[in-house]
Motif scaffolding. Structure first.
Motif: not given
Length: 496
Positions: A284-298, A318-322
């Motif tokens: 299981r992968l768990v990711a978090f974007a701490p900044g103000q922008d959403d992240a799109d990852l490959k 990955v939505k910002s702050g979620m």
């Protein structure tokens, strides 16, 4: 920029302004070139080990190791003491602190030292090393719990204190008992905030604010006391308002065993999570974007033969702050691999970790792989055994070559060195070299030889009945050296 860096800059500035004697050379209009900073061995190291377990059946082994470093003199000193105590032979007066014997007392670089503890009352440890024992000092804490919640093999590298940590992969699910362990090595109290982020964003909790950690002490905080809601996947952000702490999450599952969840590497646009075992039954992968922008990852898996895209999971939003999670299931399918995350759009910093499960049915066990930095100048991992250790190395970009040294054993043996080539875009999983005539536990030191960056981890496993108990430790730079600016006399500053 942390407080240590600011203090160093301030000290250099005051020295130059008041004495007019030393000035750091810099480039300027007169063509003066910048002198490269010197890499010198650190003179003092601090390590903190969390309370191993709350189980009365816990058996814990400590393995300390300092690799030999050029530029060090003498033997140095090092010791791991129970938190809140002082050494019986130190002669120091630390107020109300209790006198106690060191759990581990290393004697010289290049030879592991060991200690042990039993039961659920074993305390957190606070350690310091100086002189020749300081550069790259590494301590592994390995605990065996045969039954009960969180049973299995629990391993963690005792860590250096800091002020900021991210832990993607924590949980308050009903089957989980997760604690964040906060340990303060200093003479003054520390004040810490623990902020949790779920799938819908920040979770309000006044209980997690302003947690007091007394000097030379450790506090475990049960995450389920910070919220009334059961969250399967959480990200913790631990920050010190004052002072500094070491932090690690003890993750215990009633059905799937448990292990330590170390902090992810600092937020970055690209991340590497190395060393997923070939027989993983669920990842299981768990990711978090701490900044103000959403992240799109490959998402890519570096296998033994090259990079592939996990079926049905080529990208992750990955939505910002979620906190975002995805079940990659048995992604390795009999071939060891490493997960590589890169931006598919704009470069947005993220943190991430993997929960890895081995076994089936009632005989399942879990471990965690946080995103980690590359091996840098040198990486070290302690507590390897003659059997049950696997070294995983991955080169996400260009091919890299590394040198792996197996130290002498804690009770005897001769060091052995071997080199490995890791082809670009692949993961190489090997049984590491073993010291000849090994007795006891030994350490592995990995150093780059040539080529691109290499990332690594070590899996340690043992059978507990039908349970494939295991733990995984990543291999970032062991921080055995520090960058020191070059300076020389410049009396002209008195005329400026």
């Amino acid at each position: 920029m942390n407080r240590t860096t600011l203090s160093l800059i301030a000290a250099v500035t005051v020295l130059a302004a008041v004495t007019g004697f030393a000035s750091v050379r810099s480039g300027g209009e007169d063509g003066t070139s910048v002198k490269a900073a010197a890499q010198l061995p650190v003179e003092r190291s601090s390590l903190l080990c969390p309370q191993p377990s709350q189980s009365d059946l816990a058996e814990t082994a400590y393995t300390s190791y300092t690799p030999k470093s050029a530029g060090t003199e003498g033997k140095g000193t090092a010791r791991l003491m129970p938190a809140g105590t002082s050494a019986t032979d130190s002669g120091d007066d630390q107020g109300k602190s209790k006198k106690a014997k060191a759990v581990v007392t290393p004697q010289e670089p290049g030879k592991p030292a060991t200690g042990d503890a039993s039961g659920g009352d074993a305390p957190a440890l606070v350690g310091t090393a100086d002189g020749a024992l300081a550069p790259g000092w590494t301590v592994q804490q390995t605990t065996t719990v045969d039954v009960g919640t969180g049973r299995g093999l629990l391993g963690v590298d005792c860590s250096q204190p800091d002020t900021d940590f991210y832990f993607p992969g924590a949980s308050t699910a009903k089957d989980r008992s997760d604690y964040i362990h906060l340990t303060n090595p200093d003479d003054e109290p520390a004040v810490v905030d623990v902020q949790m982020y779920g799938p819908d964003g920040a979770i309000k909790s006044e209980v997690g604010e302003g947690i007091q950690i007394a000097a030379h002490s450790s506090v475990p905080v049960l995450l389920s006391t910070l919220t009334d809601t059961a969250y399967t996947n959480l990200t913790l952000h631990v920050t010190a308002r004052s002072g500094r702490v070491a932090a690690a999450v003890s993750a215990a599952d009633a059905k799937l065993g448990g292990d330590w969840l170390p902090a992810s590497t600092d937020p970055a646009a690209s991340l590497v999570l190395p060393g997923i075992p070939k027989d993983a039954t669920d990842v299981r992968l768990v990711a978090f974007a701490p900044g103000q922008d959403d992240a799109d990852l490959k998402l890519q898996l570096a296998t033994s033969s090259g990079k592939i895209t996990p079926a049905g999971h080529d990208t992750l939003h990955v939505k910002s702050g979620m906190t975002t999670s995805v079940d990659l299931k048995d992604v390795t399918r009999g071939d060891p691999g490493s997960l590589i995350l890169t931006p598919s759009g704009d470069s947005v910093p993220v943190v991430a970790a993997l929960r890895v499960t081995r076994g089936k049915g009632a005989d399942q066990e879990t471990a965690f792989i946080p995103a980690t930095a590359d091996i840098g100048s040198r990486a070290t991992v302690a507590d390897n055994r003659s059997k049950g250790s696997t070294l995983a190395l991955t080169a996400p970009g260009a091919t890299g070559r590394v040198k792996v040294t197996a130290s002498a054993g804690s009770e005897g043996g001769t060091p052995v060195t071997k080199e490995y080539t890791v082809k670009g875009g692949t993961t190489l999983a090997v049984a590491p070299p073993v010291p000849s005539g090994l007795k006891g536990a030994y350490a592995l030191t990995v150093e780059p030889v040539s080529g691109g960056k290499v990332y690594g981890s070590r899996t340690l496993e043992e059978k507990q009945g039908g349970v494939p108990a295991f733990t995984i430790q990543t291999l970032p730079d062991d921080r055995g050296t520090v960058s020191v600016p070059q300076s020389d006399e410049d009396l002209s500053v008195l005329q400026k």
